[in-house]
Scaffold this motif. Sequence first.
Motif, PDB file in Angstrom:
ATOM      1  N   ASN A 180       8.549 -24.660  47.554  1.00  0.00           N
ATOM      2  CA  ASN A 180       8.289 -24.710  46.112  1.00  0.00           C
ATOM      3  C   ASN A 180       8.738 -26.065  45.582  1.00  0.00           C
ATOM      4  O   ASN A 180       9.938 -26.300  45.413  1.00  0.00           O
ATOM      5  N   PRO A 181       7.808 -26.973  45.338  1.00  0.00           N
ATOM      6  CA  PRO A 181       8.174 -28.328  44.903  1.00  0.00           C
ATOM      7  C   PRO A 181       9.032 -28.356  43.644  1.00  0.00           C
ATOM      8  O   PRO A 181       9.882 -29.231  43.490  1.00  0.00           O
ATOM      9  N   ARG A 182       8.826 -27.409  42.725  1.00  0.00           N
ATOM     10  CA  ARG A 182       9.589 -27.397  41.477  1.00  0.00           C
ATOM     11  C   ARG A 182      11.072 -27.138  41.707  1.00  0.00           C
ATOM     12  O   ARG A 182      11.899 -27.410  40.842  1.00  0.00           O
ATOM     13  N   SER A 183      11.426 -26.618  42.874  1.00  0.00           N
ATOM     14  CA  SER A 183      12.832 -26.315  43.138  1.00  0.00           C
ATOM     15  C   SER A 183      13.663 -27.575  43.324  1.00  0.00           C
ATOM     16  O   SER A 183      14.883 -27.548  43.163  1.00  0.00           O
ATOM     17  N   VAL A 184      13.014 -28.701  43.650  1.00  0.00           N
ATOM     18  CA  VAL A 184      13.746 -29.959  43.804  1.00  0.00           C
ATOM     19  C   VAL A 184      13.249 -31.047  42.858  1.00  0.00           C
ATOM     20  O   VAL A 184      13.986 -31.982  42.541  1.00  0.00           O
ATOM     21  N   VAL A 185      12.003 -30.950  42.423  1.00  0.00           N
ATOM     22  CA  VAL A 185      11.449 -31.913  41.460  1.00  0.00           C
ATOM     23  C   VAL A 185      10.831 -31.103  40.322  1.00  0.00           C
ATOM     24  O   VAL A 185       9.710 -30.601  40.439  1.00  0.00           O
ATOM     25  N   LYS A 186      11.574 -30.958  39.247  1.00  0.00           N
ATOM     26  CA  LYS A 186      11.179 -30.047  38.169  1.00  0.00           C
ATOM     27  C   LYS A 186       9.800 -30.361  37.603  1.00  0.00           C
ATOM     28  O   LYS A 186       9.053 -29.458  37.216  1.00  0.00           O
ATOM     29  N   SER A 187       9.450 -31.633  37.538  1.00  0.00           N
ATOM     30  CA  SER A 187       8.187 -32.029  36.912  1.00  0.00           C
ATOM     31  C   SER A 187       7.025 -32.091  37.897  1.00  0.00           C
ATOM     32  O   SER A 187       5.923 -32.502  37.530  1.00  0.00           O
ATOM     33  N   SER A 188       7.245 -31.688  39.138  1.00  0.00           N
ATOM     34  CA  SER A 188       6.208 -31.817  40.164  1.00  0.00           C
ATOM     35  C   SER A 188       4.990 -30.953  39.837  1.00  0.00           C
ATOM     36  O   SER A 188       5.108 -29.817  39.366  1.00  0.00           O
ATOM     37  N   ILE A 189       3.803 -31.509  40.110  1.00  0.00           N
ATOM     38  CA  ILE A 189       2.563 -30.748  39.965  1.00  0.00           C
ATOM     39  C   ILE A 189       1.986 -30.392  41.335  1.00  0.00           C
ATOM     40  O   ILE A 189       0.863 -29.902  41.437  1.00  0.00           O
ATOM     41  N   MET A 190       2.765 -30.645  42.370  1.00  0.00           N
ATOM     42  CA  MET A 190       2.297 -30.369  43.728  1.00  0.00           C
ATOM     43  C   MET A 190       2.178 -28.866  43.965  1.00  0.00           C
ATOM     44  O   MET A 190       2.975 -28.071  43.475  1.00  0.00           O
ATOM     45  N   GLN A 191       1.180 -28.507  44.730  1.00  0.00           N
ATOM     46  CA  GLN A 191       0.985 -27.115  45.111  1.00  0.00           C
ATOM     47  C   GLN A 191       2.102 -26.656  46.040  1.00  0.00           C
ATOM     48  O   GLN A 191       2.567 -27.407  46.894  1.00  0.00           O
ATOM     49  N   ALA A 192       2.546 -25.432  45.876  1.00  0.00           N
ATOM     50  CA  ALA A 192       3.530 -24.846  46.790  1.00  0.00           C
ATOM     51  C   ALA A 192       2.824 -24.319  48.038  1.00  0.00           C
ATOM     52  O   ALA A 192       1.641 -23.978  48.002  1.00  0.00           O
ATOM     53  N   TYR A 193       3.560 -24.257  49.137  1.00  0.00           N
ATOM     54  CA  TYR A 193       2.998 -23.792  50.407  1.00  0.00           C
ATOM     55  C   TYR A 193       3.831 -22.640  50.971  1.00  0.00           C
ATOM     56  O   TYR A 193       4.350 -22.722  52.091  1.00  0.00           O
ATOM     57  N   PRO A 194       3.949 -21.541  50.229  1.00  0.00           N
ATOM     58  CA  PRO A 194       4.782 -20.427  50.715  1.00  0.00           C
ATOM     59  C   PRO A 194       4.233 -19.774  51.977  1.00  0.00           C
ATOM     60  O   PRO A 194       4.986 -19.129  52.715  1.00  0.00           O
ATOM     61  N   TRP A 195       2.921 -19.922  52.235  1.00  0.00           N
ATOM     62  CA  TRP A 195       2.346 -19.297  53.433  1.00  0.00           C
ATOM     63  C   TRP A 195       2.789 -19.986  54.726  1.00  0.00           C
ATOM     64  O   TRP A 195       2.523 -19.485  55.817  1.00  0.00           O
ATOM     65  N   LEU A 196       3.454 -21.126  54.591  1.00  0.00           N
ATOM     66  CA  LEU A 196       4.006 -21.776  55.777  1.00  0.00           C
ATOM     67  C   LEU A 196       5.387 -21.212  56.132  1.00  0.00           C
ATOM     68  O   LEU A 196       6.023 -21.688  57.072  1.00  0.00           O
ATOM     69  N   TYR A 197       5.821 -20.206  55.378  1.00  0.00           N
ATOM     70  CA  TYR A 197       7.159 -19.635  55.573  1.00  0.00           C
ATOM     71  C   TYR A 197       7.075 -18.118  55.621  1.00  0.00           C
ATOM     72  O   TYR A 197       6.125 -17.510  55.126  1.00  0.00           O
ATOM     73  N   GLU A 198       8.075 -17.522  56.225  1.00  0.00           N
ATOM     74  CA  GLU A 198       8.178 -16.072  56.306  1.00  0.00           C
ATOM     75  C   GLU A 198       9.407 -15.612  55.532  1.00  0.00           C
ATOM     76  O   GLU A 198      10.372 -16.369  55.383  1.00  0.00           O
ATOM     77  N   ILE A 199       9.365 -14.392  55.054  1.00  0.00           N
ATOM     78  CA  ILE A 199      10.525 -13.785  54.409  1.00  0.00           C
ATOM     79  C   ILE A 199      11.076 -12.731  55.366  1.00  0.00           C
ATOM     80  O   ILE A 199      10.374 -11.788  55.735  1.00  0.00           O
ATOM     81  N   LYS A 200      12.311 -12.913  55.778  1.00  0.00           N
ATOM     82  CA  LYS A 200      12.920 -11.988  56.732  1.00  0.00           C
ATOM     83  C   LYS A 200      14.216 -11.423  56.157  1.00  0.00           C
ATOM     84  O   LYS A 200      15.044 -12.167  55.626  1.00  0.00           O
ATOM     85  N   GLU A 201      14.359 -10.126  56.288  1.00  0.00           N
ATOM     86  CA  GLU A 201      15.605  -9.488  55.859  1.00  0.00           C
ATOM     87  C   GLU A 201      16.761  -9.901  56.759  1.00  0.00           C
ATOM     88  O   GLU A 201      17.865 -10.184  56.295  1.00  0.00           O
TER      89      GLU A 201
END
Length: 322
Positions: free
Chosen positions: A133-154
């Motif tokens: 999520n680009p906004r997590s480090v650059v608040k003004s970023s307009i870059m698309q996020a790429y969450p599908w490159l990551y997995e969520i694991k318990e």
Amino acid sequence: MKLNFSENHKLLFSVVFFGFIALSILIAIIPAIEVNSNDPMCGVNTLTPAEFRGLNTYVSEGCLYCHTQQVRPLQLDKVFGRPSSPLDYSYLTPLDQIRMTPAVLGSERTGPDLSNIGNRQPSEIWHHIHLYNPRSVVKSSIMQAYPWLYEIKENPDSNDLVIPVPDEYAPKNGKVVATQKAKDLVAYLLFLKQKPIEGISQIEESTSKNLSGSDAGAQLFNTNCASCHQQNGEGISKTFPPLKNSATVNSDNPDKHIRTVLFGLKGEAINGIVYPAEMPPQKDNLTNEQIAEIINYERSSWGNNGKKITADDVRKIRAEGK
């Protein structure tokens, strides 16, 4: 036989066809062979399998549509590195040059140029957080996020690369884990480091010579430091340490502050927290004057009141070494 092209269409076609072949050989094929025969730039490595897969991901995910890898010889491009050279792309094999070079060069700079991103931002963790999520480090970023490159694991496995996404952007349940595709893409981005060229300085003089010290420091800080420490100096919780109210920044003895900027820092607890992201060394990226301007800006901003330093102070610590 008369050379009457208007009547002898076979002759006309033959001349045009073989003329085209001859011109193609002269102006395209022979120059391409000569270019491919150039020795790679000193220090340029070939892509590892992971980096090559990352290059393919870079293309398939459309990074080329918003990012270039061609630094122009213009003042406004100096922030990205030295002007690009054809040999910067010598890591590509001949077939890759035909298939990949247009994609690598890019055509539009909606986001910053990435020719030297491996030197400008060498933190693997930062790149993963930025991709998730680009906004997590650059608040003004307009870059698309790429969450599908990551997995969520318990319960991530011990060999999983867990990404310390800031709480505001982290999933409610589970941990963010990098997939192999994400690791490969980051490996390729970290590979992108411009190599020295004789006669061209790798360290550009300050682009803010006409600014006052504080303004020059602010510009340099925003260019080189704010993506991690943030423009407000508060860093990112549990990921990048704050500079605001930092004991090191406010110390009367600036040696540790200078040494950290010059040589980087990793694995040391700051206010009881060991941050996962490494502080990259800036000794090869910034001049003594630029480092002094940045440090003085940090020591006089966000309520900090640290002792000012000079370029000579930086020069002394640089000479002493890590």
